[in-house]
Design a protein around this motif. Structure first.
Motif, PDB file in Angstrom:
ATOM      1  N   GLN A  11       0.830  -1.203   0.000  1.00 43.17           N
ATOM      2  CA  GLN A  11       0.000   0.000   0.000  1.00 43.17           C
ATOM      3  C   GLN A  11       0.869   1.260   0.000  1.00 43.17           C
ATOM      4  OE1 GLN A  11      -2.742   0.166   3.293  1.00 43.17           O
ATOM      5  NE2 GLN A  11      -3.499   2.183   2.737  1.00 43.17           N
ATOM      6  N   LEU A  12       1.886   1.292   0.844  1.00 42.31           N
ATOM      7  CA  LEU A  12       2.780   2.442   0.913  1.00 42.31           C
ATOM      8  C   LEU A  12       3.525   2.629  -0.409  1.00 42.31           C
ATOM      9  CD1 LEU A  12       4.015   4.696   2.649  1.00 42.31           C
ATOM     10  CD2 LEU A  12       5.716   3.034   3.438  1.00 42.31           C
ATOM     11  N   ARG A  13       3.960   1.536  -0.989  1.00 35.81           N
ATOM     12  CA  ARG A  13       4.659   1.604  -2.280  1.00 35.81           C
ATOM     13  C   ARG A  13       3.749   2.212  -3.342  1.00 35.81           C
ATOM     14  NH1 ARG A  13       4.207  -1.524  -6.477  1.00 35.81           N
ATOM     15  NH2 ARG A  13       3.333  -3.341  -5.421  1.00 35.81           N
ATOM     16  N   LYS A  14       2.520   1.742  -3.403  1.00 36.42           N
ATOM     17  CA  LYS A  14       1.578   2.252  -4.403  1.00 36.42           C
ATOM     18  C   LYS A  14       1.212   3.707  -4.139  1.00 36.42           C
ATOM     19  CE  LYS A  14      -0.317  -2.165  -5.837  1.00 36.42           C
ATOM     20  NZ  LYS A  14      -1.535  -3.002  -5.930  1.00 36.42           N
ATOM     21  N   GLU A  15       1.048   4.077  -2.856  1.00 35.76           N
ATOM     22  CA  GLU A  15       0.766   5.473  -2.505  1.00 35.76           C
ATOM     23  C   GLU A  15       1.874   6.396  -2.994  1.00 35.76           C
ATOM     24  OE1 GLU A  15       0.237   5.653   1.721  1.00 35.76           O
ATOM     25  OE2 GLU A  15      -1.700   4.634   1.653  1.00 35.76           O
ATOM     26  N   ASN A  16       3.090   5.861  -3.058  1.00 33.60           N
ATOM     27  CA  ASN A  16       4.240   6.643  -3.499  1.00 33.60           C
ATOM     28  C   ASN A  16       4.501   6.491  -4.993  1.00 33.60           C
ATOM     29  OD1 ASN A  16       5.949   7.988  -1.155  1.00 33.60           O
ATOM     30  ND2 ASN A  16       4.934   6.180  -0.350  1.00 33.60           N
ATOM     31  N   GLY A  17       3.583   5.816  -5.683  1.00 39.18           N
ATOM     32  CA  GLY A  17       3.674   5.689  -7.133  1.00 39.18           C
ATOM     33  C   GLY A  17       4.863   4.865  -7.603  1.00 39.18           C
ATOM     34  N   MET A  18       5.265   3.894  -6.807  1.00 40.68           N
ATOM     35  CA  MET A  18       6.429   3.071  -7.136  1.00 40.68           C
ATOM     36  C   MET A  18       6.018   1.684  -7.599  1.00 40.68           C
ATOM     37  SD  MET A  18       9.224   3.535  -4.153  1.00 40.68           S
ATOM     38  CE  MET A  18       9.584   5.107  -3.429  1.00 40.68           C
ATOM     39  N   THR A  19       6.781   1.158  -8.513  1.00 39.86           N
ATOM     40  CA  THR A  19       6.664  -0.250  -8.862  1.00 39.86           C
ATOM     41  C   THR A  19       7.544  -1.038  -7.900  1.00 39.86           C
ATOM     42  OG1 THR A  19       8.554  -0.170 -10.363  1.00 39.86           O
ATOM     43  CG2 THR A  19       6.365   0.294 -11.322  1.00 39.86           C
ATOM     44  N   GLN A  20       7.356  -2.344  -7.888  1.00 36.34           N
ATOM     45  CA  GLN A  20       8.244  -3.179  -7.082  1.00 36.34           C
ATOM     46  C   GLN A  20       9.683  -3.026  -7.567  1.00 36.34           C
ATOM     47  OE1 GLN A  20       6.730  -7.211  -7.271  1.00 36.34           O
ATOM     48  NE2 GLN A  20       5.416  -6.878  -5.491  1.00 36.34           N
ATOM     49  N   GLU A  21       9.842  -2.906  -8.874  1.00 35.19           N
ATOM     50  CA  GLU A  21      11.190  -2.762  -9.438  1.00 35.19           C
ATOM     51  C   GLU A  21      11.857  -1.488  -8.945  1.00 35.19           C
ATOM     52  OE1 GLU A  21       8.424  -3.501 -11.203  1.00 35.19           O
ATOM     53  OE2 GLU A  21       8.887  -5.547 -11.865  1.00 35.19           O
ATOM     54  N   GLU A  25      15.115  -1.157  -6.531  1.00 35.29           N
ATOM     55  CA  GLU A  25      16.287  -0.383  -6.960  1.00 35.29           C
ATOM     56  C   GLU A  25      16.694   0.638  -5.899  1.00 35.29           C
ATOM     57  OE1 GLU A  25      17.043   3.075 -10.263  1.00 35.29           O
ATOM     58  OE2 GLU A  25      15.866   1.336 -10.893  1.00 35.29           O
ATOM     59  N   LEU A  26      15.732   1.393  -5.399  1.00 33.47           N
ATOM     60  CA  LEU A  26      16.026   2.425  -4.404  1.00 33.47           C
ATOM     61  C   LEU A  26      16.497   1.842  -3.076  1.00 33.47           C
ATOM     62  CD1 LEU A  26      13.037   4.857  -5.041  1.00 33.47           C
ATOM     63  CD2 LEU A  26      15.452   5.248  -5.612  1.00 33.47           C
ATOM     64  N   ALA A  27      15.981   0.663  -2.733  1.00 34.43           N
ATOM     65  CA  ALA A  27      16.344   0.024  -1.468  1.00 34.43           C
ATOM     66  C   ALA A  27      17.553  -0.890  -1.608  1.00 34.43           C
ATOM     67  CB  ALA A  27      15.156  -0.771  -0.928  1.00 34.43           C
ATOM     68  N   VAL A  31      14.160  -7.477  -6.559  1.00 28.45           N
ATOM     69  CA  VAL A  31      12.726  -7.324  -6.781  1.00 28.45           C
ATOM     70  C   VAL A  31      11.959  -8.558  -6.295  1.00 28.45           C
ATOM     71  CG1 VAL A  31      12.718  -8.170  -9.167  1.00 28.45           C
ATOM     72  CG2 VAL A  31      10.976  -6.543  -8.416  1.00 28.45           C
ATOM     73  N   THR A  32      12.562  -9.724  -6.403  1.00 25.56           N
ATOM     74  CA  THR A  32      11.922 -10.944  -5.910  1.00 25.56           C
ATOM     75  C   THR A  32      11.728 -10.866  -4.402  1.00 25.56           C
ATOM     76  OG1 THR A  32      12.931 -12.206  -7.696  1.00 25.56           O
ATOM     77  CG2 THR A  32      12.093 -13.461  -5.831  1.00 25.56           C
ATOM     78  N   TYR A  33      12.693 -10.298  -3.702  1.00 26.15           N
ATOM     79  CA  TYR A  33      12.587 -10.158  -2.250  1.00 26.15           C
ATOM     80  C   TYR A  33      11.457  -9.188  -1.883  1.00 26.15           C
ATOM     81  CZ  TYR A  33      13.937  -9.640   2.625  1.00 26.15           C
ATOM     82  OH  TYR A  33      13.926  -9.617   4.002  1.00 26.15           O
ATOM     83  N   ILE A  34      11.329  -8.093  -2.630  1.00 21.28           N
ATOM     84  CA  ILE A  34      10.236  -7.147  -2.393  1.00 21.28           C
ATOM     85  C   ILE A  34       8.898  -7.871  -2.567  1.00 21.28           C
ATOM     86  CG2 ILE A  34       9.069  -5.056  -3.222  1.00 21.28           C
ATOM     87  CD1 ILE A  34      11.703  -4.465  -1.737  1.00 21.28           C
ATOM     88  N   SER A  35       8.786  -8.660  -3.606  1.00 18.40           N
ATOM     89  CA  SER A  35       7.573  -9.431  -3.852  1.00 18.40           C
ATOM     90  C   SER A  35       7.283 -10.390  -2.697  1.00 18.40           C
ATOM     91  CB  SER A  35       7.699 -10.208  -5.163  1.00 18.40           C
ATOM     92  OG  SER A  35       6.581 -11.037  -5.360  1.00 18.40           O
ATOM     93  N   LEU A  36       8.312 -11.073  -2.216  1.00 16.46           N
ATOM     94  CA  LEU A  36       8.143 -11.998  -1.097  1.00 16.46           C
ATOM     95  C   LEU A  36       7.708 -11.269   0.172  1.00 16.46           C
ATOM     96  CD1 LEU A  36      11.236 -14.306  -1.687  1.00 16.46           C
ATOM     97  CD2 LEU A  36       8.829 -14.938  -1.983  1.00 16.46           C
ATOM     98  N   VAL A  52      14.407  -0.089   3.209  1.00 18.61           N
ATOM     99  CA  VAL A  52      13.091   0.248   2.661  1.00 18.61           C
ATOM    100  C   VAL A  52      12.693   1.661   3.081  1.00 18.61           C
ATOM    101  CG1 VAL A  52      10.633  -0.332   2.745  1.00 18.61           C
ATOM    102  CG2 VAL A  52      12.328  -2.149   2.436  1.00 18.61           C
ATOM    103  N   ALA A  53      12.899   1.998   4.333  1.00 20.35           N
ATOM    104  CA  ALA A  53      12.573   3.346   4.808  1.00 20.35           C
ATOM    105  C   ALA A  53      13.370   4.389   4.032  1.00 20.35           C
ATOM    106  CB  ALA A  53      12.853   3.458   6.303  1.00 20.35           C
TER     107      ALA A  53
END
Length: 71
Positions: A11-21, A25-27, A31-36, A52-53
Motif C-alpha cells: 500500500q505504501l509503495r503504491k501510494e508513493n507511485g512506485m513499482t516493485q522494481e 532499486e532504491l532500497a 525485486v523478488t525479495y520485495i515481492s516476497l 526500505v525506509a
C-alpha cells in the motif's frame, strides 16, 4: 504479522507511485525479495527495514509507525 507488514508495504509503495522494481532499486534489494515481503512470505530484518525506509525517504521508525497504525 508478516502478512500485515506485506499488505501495508505494498500500500505504501503504491501510494508513493512506485513499482516493485523501483522500490527494489532504491532500497538496493532484489525485486523478488520485495515481492516476497509484500506477499508475507519473508520477514524483514532491521537492516531491510532501514533500506526500505530510506527508499521512501523516511526514518525507520516512521515506517514501523506507519505499519503499526494499520494494525
Amino acid at each position: 504479522m508478516r502478512e500485515i507488514f506485506g499488505i501495508h508495504l505494498q500500500q505504501l509503495r503504491k501510494e508513493n507511485g512506485m513499482t516493485q522494481e523501483r522500490l527494489a532499486e532504491l532500497a538496493d534489494l532484489d525485486v523478488t525479495y520485495i515481492s516476497l515481503l509484500e506477499r508475507g512470505k519473508r520477514q524483514p530484518t532491521l537492516h531491510t527495514l532501514e533500506k526500505v525506509a530510506k527508499a521512501f525517504e523516511i526514518k525507520t521508525w516512521q515506517l514501523v509507525e506507519y505499519i503499526e497504525t494499520k494494525l
